[in-house]
Design a protein around this motif. Sequence first.
Motif, PDB file in Angstrom:
ATOM      1  N   ASP A   1      -8.267  -8.914  12.922  1.00  0.00           N
ATOM      2  CA  ASP A   1      -7.662  -9.149  11.280  1.00  0.00           C
ATOM      3  C   ASP A   1      -9.121  -7.958  11.120  1.00  0.00           C
ATOM      4  OD1 ASP A   1      -6.337 -12.329  11.301  1.00  0.00           O
ATOM      5  OD2 ASP A   1      -5.518 -10.056  11.505  1.00  0.00           O
ATOM      6  N   THR A   2      -9.855  -8.004  11.932  1.00  0.00           N
ATOM      7  CA  THR A   2     -11.032  -6.722  11.179  1.00  0.00           C
ATOM      8  C   THR A   2     -10.388  -5.657  10.560  1.00  0.00           C
ATOM      9  OG1 THR A   2     -13.062  -8.053  12.136  1.00  0.00           O
ATOM     10  CG2 THR A   2     -13.148  -5.526  11.586  1.00  0.00           C
ATOM     11  N   GLY A   3     -11.270  -4.441   9.339  1.00  0.00           N
ATOM     12  CA  GLY A   3     -10.579  -3.248   9.547  1.00  0.00           C
ATOM     13  C   GLY A   3     -10.810  -3.393   7.800  1.00  0.00           C
ATOM     14  N   VAL A   4     -10.414  -2.098   7.529  1.00  0.00           N
ATOM     15  CA  VAL A   4     -10.510  -1.609   6.221  1.00  0.00           C
ATOM     16  C   VAL A   4      -9.093  -1.482   5.777  1.00  0.00           C
ATOM     17  CG1 VAL A   4     -11.100   0.173   4.617  1.00  0.00           C
ATOM     18  CG2 VAL A   4     -12.474   0.154   6.642  1.00  0.00           C
ATOM     19  N   TYR A   5      -8.945  -1.987   4.569  1.00  0.00           N
ATOM     20  CA  TYR A   5      -8.126  -2.426   4.479  1.00  0.00           C
ATOM     21  C   TYR A   5      -7.612  -1.884   3.389  1.00  0.00           C
ATOM     22  CZ  TYR A   5      -6.831  -6.429   7.635  1.00  0.00           C
ATOM     23  OH  TYR A   5      -7.188  -7.554   8.784  1.00  0.00           O
ATOM     24  N   TYR A   6      -6.238  -1.081   3.131  1.00  0.00           N
ATOM     25  CA  TYR A   6      -5.494  -0.217   1.948  1.00  0.00           C
ATOM     26  C   TYR A   6      -5.061  -0.543   1.488  1.00  0.00           C
ATOM     27  CZ  TYR A   6      -8.752   3.195   4.331  1.00  0.00           C
ATOM     28  OH  TYR A   6     -10.229   3.397   5.203  1.00  0.00           O
ATOM     29  N   CYS A   7      -4.535  -0.119   0.191  1.00  0.00           N
ATOM     30  CA  CYS A   7      -2.731  -0.154  -0.185  1.00  0.00           C
ATOM     31  C   CYS A   7      -2.166   0.659  -1.245  1.00  0.00           C
ATOM     32  CB  CYS A   7      -3.603  -1.606  -1.878  1.00  0.00           C
ATOM     33  SG  CYS A   7      -3.805  -0.896  -3.176  1.00  0.00           S
ATOM     34  N   LYS A   8      -1.114   1.350  -0.878  1.00  0.00           N
ATOM     35  CA  LYS A   8      -0.813   1.974  -1.471  1.00  0.00           C
ATOM     36  C   LYS A   8       0.689   1.799  -2.231  1.00  0.00           C
ATOM     37  CE  LYS A   8       2.182   4.951   1.197  1.00  0.00           C
ATOM     38  NZ  LYS A   8       3.300   5.455   2.058  1.00  0.00           N
ATOM     39  N   ALA A   9       0.896   2.304  -3.327  1.00  0.00           N
ATOM     40  CA  ALA A   9       1.312   2.040  -3.962  1.00  0.00           C
ATOM     41  C   ALA A   9       2.352   3.761  -4.558  1.00  0.00           C
ATOM     42  CB  ALA A   9       1.465   1.882  -5.653  1.00  0.00           C
ATOM     43  N   LYS A  10       4.313   3.331  -3.769  1.00  0.00           N
ATOM     44  CA  LYS A  10       4.477   4.323  -3.571  1.00  0.00           C
ATOM     45  C   LYS A  10       6.337   4.125  -4.903  1.00  0.00           C
ATOM     46  CE  LYS A  10       6.613   7.823  -2.065  1.00  0.00           C
ATOM     47  NZ  LYS A  10       7.819   7.999  -2.240  1.00  0.00           N
ATOM     48  N   PRO A  11       6.693   4.711  -5.950  1.00  0.00           N
ATOM     49  CA  PRO A  11       7.868   5.054  -6.484  1.00  0.00           C
ATOM     50  C   PRO A  11       9.201   5.403  -5.600  1.00  0.00           C
ATOM     51  CG  PRO A  11       6.727   6.816  -6.917  1.00  0.00           C
ATOM     52  CD  PRO A  11       6.166   5.901  -6.440  1.00  0.00           C
ATOM     53  N   ILE A  12       9.797   4.673  -5.742  1.00  0.00           N
ATOM     54  CA  ILE A  12      11.018   5.531  -5.464  1.00  0.00           C
ATOM     55  C   ILE A  12      11.391   6.674  -5.351  1.00  0.00           C
ATOM     56  CG2 ILE A  12      13.496   5.886  -5.625  1.00  0.00           C
ATOM     57  CD1 ILE A  12      13.843   3.577  -6.120  1.00  0.00           C
ATOM     58  N   PHE A  13      10.740   7.491  -6.075  1.00  0.00           N
ATOM     59  CA  PHE A  13      10.654   8.986  -6.193  1.00  0.00           C
ATOM     60  C   PHE A  13       9.076   9.182  -6.718  1.00  0.00           C
ATOM     61  CE2 PHE A  13      15.308   9.778  -5.381  1.00  0.00           C
ATOM     62  CZ  PHE A  13      16.148   8.433  -6.160  1.00  0.00           C
ATOM     63  N   GLY A  14       8.686  10.023  -6.171  1.00  0.00           N
ATOM     64  CA  GLY A  14       7.587  10.516  -6.633  1.00  0.00           C
ATOM     65  C   GLY A  14       6.190  10.149  -5.333  1.00  0.00           C
ATOM     66  N   ARG A  15       5.032  10.142  -6.269  1.00  0.00           N
ATOM     67  CA  ARG A  15       4.352  10.718  -4.948  1.00  0.00           C
ATOM     68  C   ARG A  15       4.072   9.143  -4.527  1.00  0.00           C
ATOM     69  NH1 ARG A  15      -1.410  11.461  -6.495  1.00  0.00           N
ATOM     70  NH2 ARG A  15      -1.932  10.365  -5.298  1.00  0.00           N
ATOM     71  N   ALA A  16       2.747   8.709  -3.894  1.00  0.00           N
ATOM     72  CA  ALA A  16       2.473   7.413  -3.191  1.00  0.00           C
ATOM     73  C   ALA A  16       1.092   7.941  -4.273  1.00  0.00           C
ATOM     74  CB  ALA A  16       2.116   7.094  -1.857  1.00  0.00           C
ATOM     75  N   TYR A  17       0.382   6.843  -4.059  1.00  0.00           N
ATOM     76  CA  TYR A  17      -1.074   6.258  -4.352  1.00  0.00           C
ATOM     77  C   TYR A  17      -1.927   5.131  -3.668  1.00  0.00           C
ATOM     78  CZ  TYR A  17       0.269   8.501  -9.175  1.00  0.00           C
ATOM     79  OH  TYR A  17       0.194   9.618 -10.043  1.00  0.00           O
ATOM     80  N   TRP A  18      -2.825   5.769  -3.108  1.00  0.00           N
ATOM     81  CA  TRP A  18      -3.954   4.943  -2.165  1.00  0.00           C
ATOM     82  C   TRP A  18      -5.312   4.335  -2.395  1.00  0.00           C
ATOM     83  CZ3 TRP A  18      -2.687   3.383   3.011  1.00  0.00           C
ATOM     84  CH2 TRP A  18      -1.806   3.833   3.630  1.00  0.00           C
ATOM     85  N   GLY A  19      -5.834   3.000  -2.188  1.00  0.00           N
ATOM     86  CA  GLY A  19      -6.999   2.736  -2.910  1.00  0.00           C
ATOM     87  C   GLY A  19      -7.770   3.703  -1.795  1.00  0.00           C
ATOM     88  N   GLN A  20      -9.140   3.058  -2.184  1.00  0.00           N
ATOM     89  CA  GLN A  20     -10.306   3.079  -1.522  1.00  0.00           C
ATOM     90  C   GLN A  20     -10.391   2.576  -0.010  1.00  0.00           C
ATOM     91  OE1 GLN A  20     -10.309   1.439  -3.953  1.00  0.00           O
ATOM     92  NE2 GLN A  20     -12.064  -0.185  -3.248  1.00  0.00           N
ATOM     93  N   GLY A  21     -10.157   1.779  -0.426  1.00  0.00           N
ATOM     94  CA  GLY A  21     -10.203   0.520   0.749  1.00  0.00           C
ATOM     95  C   GLY A  21     -11.267  -0.313   0.846  1.00  0.00           C
ATOM     96  N   THR A  22     -10.813  -1.813   0.965  1.00  0.00           N
ATOM     97  CA  THR A  22     -12.160  -2.888   1.194  1.00  0.00           C
ATOM     98  C   THR A  22     -11.886  -3.381   2.929  1.00  0.00           C
ATOM     99  OG1 THR A  22     -12.823  -4.710   0.195  1.00  0.00           O
ATOM    100  CG2 THR A  22     -10.586  -4.579   1.030  1.00  0.00           C
ATOM    101  N   GLN A  23     -13.372  -3.657   2.749  1.00  0.00           N
ATOM    102  CA  GLN A  23     -13.695  -3.958   4.605  1.00  0.00           C
ATOM    103  C   GLN A  23     -13.597  -5.870   4.649  1.00  0.00           C
ATOM    104  OE1 GLN A  23     -14.751  -1.749   7.396  1.00  0.00           O
ATOM    105  NE2 GLN A  23     -14.550  -4.631   7.961  1.00  0.00           N
ATOM    106  N   VAL A  24     -12.939  -5.677   5.281  1.00  0.00           N
ATOM    107  CA  VAL A  24     -12.774  -7.267   6.143  1.00  0.00           C
ATOM    108  C   VAL A  24     -13.016  -7.005   7.572  1.00  0.00           C
ATOM    109  CG1 VAL A  24     -11.343  -8.937   6.829  1.00  0.00           C
ATOM    110  CG2 VAL A  24     -10.874  -7.772   4.788  1.00  0.00           C
ATOM    111  N   THR A  25     -14.081  -8.028   7.664  1.00  0.00           N
ATOM    112  CA  THR A  25     -14.956  -8.506   8.843  1.00  0.00           C
ATOM    113  C   THR A  25     -15.040  -9.478   9.200  1.00  0.00           C
ATOM    114  OG1 THR A  25     -16.496  -7.036   8.360  1.00  0.00           O
ATOM    115  CG2 THR A  25     -17.243  -8.500  10.307  1.00  0.00           C
ATOM    116  N   VAL A  26     -14.338 -10.692  10.503  1.00  0.00           N
ATOM    117  CA  VAL A  26     -13.750 -11.605  10.922  1.00  0.00           C
ATOM    118  C   VAL A  26     -14.792 -11.412  12.333  1.00  0.00           C
ATOM    119  CG1 VAL A  26     -12.434 -13.067  11.952  1.00  0.00           C
ATOM    120  CG2 VAL A  26     -11.778 -11.277  10.029  1.00  0.00           C
ATOM    121  N   TYR A  27     -16.291 -12.416  12.195  1.00  0.00           N
ATOM    122  CA  TYR A  27     -17.159 -12.592  12.783  1.00  0.00           C
ATOM    123  C   TYR A  27     -16.896 -14.077  13.628  1.00  0.00           C
ATOM    124  CZ  TYR A  27     -20.250 -14.363  10.227  1.00  0.00           C
ATOM    125  OH  TYR A  27     -20.779 -15.461   8.670  1.00  0.00           O
ATOM    126  N   SER A  28     -17.311 -13.894  14.770  1.00  0.00           N
ATOM    127  CA  SER A  28     -18.232 -15.523  15.821  1.00  0.00           C
ATOM    128  C   SER A  28     -19.232 -15.629  15.537  1.00  0.00           C
ATOM    129  CB  SER A  28     -16.685 -15.998  16.328  1.00  0.00           C
ATOM    130  OG  SER A  28     -17.417 -14.622  17.506  1.00  0.00           O
TER     131      SER A  28
END
Length: 117
Positions: free
Chosen positions: A90-117
């Motif tokens: 599950d490790t990676g940079v997680y991004y969210c995206k907002a998309k209306p039915i009509f119109g452009r999408a917006y992206w966030g800058q991301g947040t790092q998730v690191t799962v380590y043992s």
Amino acid sequence: QLQLVESGGGLVQPGGSLRLSCSASGFTLDYYAIGWFRQAPGKEREGVSCISSSDDSTYYADSVKGRFTISRDNAKSTVYLQMNSLKPEDTGVYYCKAKPIFGRAYWGQGTQVTVYS
């Protein structure tokens, strides 16, 4: 200015939990479908989960079904991704995206998730 900001990432051991937040500023999320994506080093960005704007129906990638839960609080213009039973893959940079039915999408800058043992 319209923007999305992710937060809640961090370091966690396998089996642990994190809750990611995706908060909108400059607009409300009521009429936007929201998706969570992640990108591991050396891999392409992949869809993890999404929630619709109309009836809050949800989708999960097979790899996270039963472990992740997406939810939204329109009053706070925030979408959450509760991640339980985390695995190293599950490790990676997680991004969210907002998309209306009509119109452009917006992206966030991301947040790092690191799962380590």
